[in-house]
Write a protein that holds these residues in place. Structure first.
Motif, PDB file in Angstrom:
ATOM      1  N   GLY A   1       0.635  -1.148   0.139  1.00  0.00           N
ATOM      2  CA  GLY A   1       0.042  -0.099   0.023  1.00  0.00           C
ATOM      3  C   GLY A   1       0.734   1.236  -0.093  1.00  0.00           C
ATOM      4  O   GLY A   1       1.855   1.442  -0.457  1.00  0.00           O
ATOM      5  N   SER A   2       0.297   2.184   0.532  1.00  0.00           N
ATOM      6  CA  SER A   2       1.098   3.563   0.637  1.00  0.00           C
ATOM      7  C   SER A   2       2.327   3.476   1.560  1.00  0.00           C
ATOM      8  O   SER A   2       2.446   2.754   2.549  1.00  0.00           O
ATOM      9  CB  SER A   2       0.026   4.483   0.864  1.00  0.00           C
ATOM     10  OG  SER A   2      -0.251   4.491   2.329  1.00  0.00           O
ATOM     11  N   GLN A   3       3.347   4.484   1.017  1.00  0.00           N
ATOM     12  CA  GLN A   3       4.583   4.538   1.864  1.00  0.00           C
ATOM     13  C   GLN A   3       4.480   5.392   3.095  1.00  0.00           C
ATOM     14  O   GLN A   3       3.988   6.304   3.137  1.00  0.00           O
ATOM     15  CB  GLN A   3       5.559   4.928   0.862  1.00  0.00           C
ATOM     16  CG  GLN A   3       7.018   4.855   1.515  1.00  0.00           C
ATOM     17  CD  GLN A   3       7.448   5.782   2.504  1.00  0.00           C
ATOM     18  OE1 GLN A   3       7.003   6.827   2.522  1.00  0.00           O
ATOM     19  NE2 GLN A   3       8.383   5.402   3.092  1.00  0.00           N
ATOM     20  N   LYS A   4       4.609   4.768   4.400  1.00  0.00           N
ATOM     21  CA  LYS A   4       4.428   5.522   5.385  1.00  0.00           C
ATOM     22  C   LYS A   4       6.222   5.656   6.115  1.00  0.00           C
ATOM     23  O   LYS A   4       6.398   4.550   6.763  1.00  0.00           O
ATOM     24  CB  LYS A   4       3.597   5.162   6.614  1.00  0.00           C
ATOM     25  CG  LYS A   4       2.110   5.162   5.858  1.00  0.00           C
ATOM     26  CD  LYS A   4       0.939   4.525   6.750  1.00  0.00           C
ATOM     27  CE  LYS A   4      -0.271   4.422   6.325  1.00  0.00           C
ATOM     28  NZ  LYS A   4      -1.265   3.670   6.908  1.00  0.00           N
TER      29      LYS A   4
END
Length: 177
Positions: free
Chosen positions: A160-163
């Motif tokens: 998913g998104s990069q955190k």
């Protein structure tokens, strides 16, 4: 004292991030993999070198009945392919020279199982180039193998998104690349 799998894999990110040489990175990106191919025989390593390397790797990353270990992925195959196709002639010669010096001084295969981990730790502390190479290549090969990345590390083929800055506990472990 046995090396804890969790301790090994906690440092895997550091090993992969800080010690991945250009040749090893090229090998991983080029498709070199550690796997337990039946009937495999080394191209670069000798049979004795492969046996010693696999023995050391199994001590570094031991398998259990629930988790695969280095033996399950044949680390020597990964190292063999890495050195055969991605290392310079100087690096190849260095590995052979380091193994020869190591073998002249130590008989790893003759050691009792309980002595092997203490020996590896001691050699790492002393700065043994051969043992350090086997350690680093074992962790890299295991973490990039299919079994290591899918059965031990957290694996998501389409993440998913990069955190960037979140606690490790929220992530749920060290992730495969």
């Amino acid at each position: 004292m046995m090396m804890n799998r969790r301790d090994v894999l906690k440092t895997a990110g550091l090993v992969l991030g800080y010690t991945l040489t250009a040749g090893t990175a090229a090998a991983v990106l080029g498709g070199c993999s550690a796997d337990a191919t039946p009937g495999w025989s080394p191209s670069f390593l000798t049979a004795d070198q492969a046996k010693v390397i696999n023995g050391m790797a199994e001590v570094i990353i031991p398998g259990t009945d629930k988790m695969p270990g280095a033996k399950d992925v044949n680390i020597a195959k990964f190292i063999d392919e890495t050195y055969m196709y991605y290392k310079t002639p100087e690096q190849q010669q260095s590995l052979n020279d380091d193994f020869k010096a190591f073998a002249e001084e130590h008989d790893f295969g003759a050691m009792k199982d309980g002595e092997k981990m203490a020996f590896i730790k001691s050699e790492l502390e002393k700065g043994s180039k051969f043992v350090k190479t086997v350690y680093e290549q074992s962790v890299t090969g295991f973490c990039t193998s299919e079994k290591g990345s899918k059965e031990v590390l957290v694996f998501d083929p389409i993440p998913g998104s990069q955190k960037g800055c979140i606690p490790l506990e929220e992530v749920g472990g060290i992730w495969a690349i």
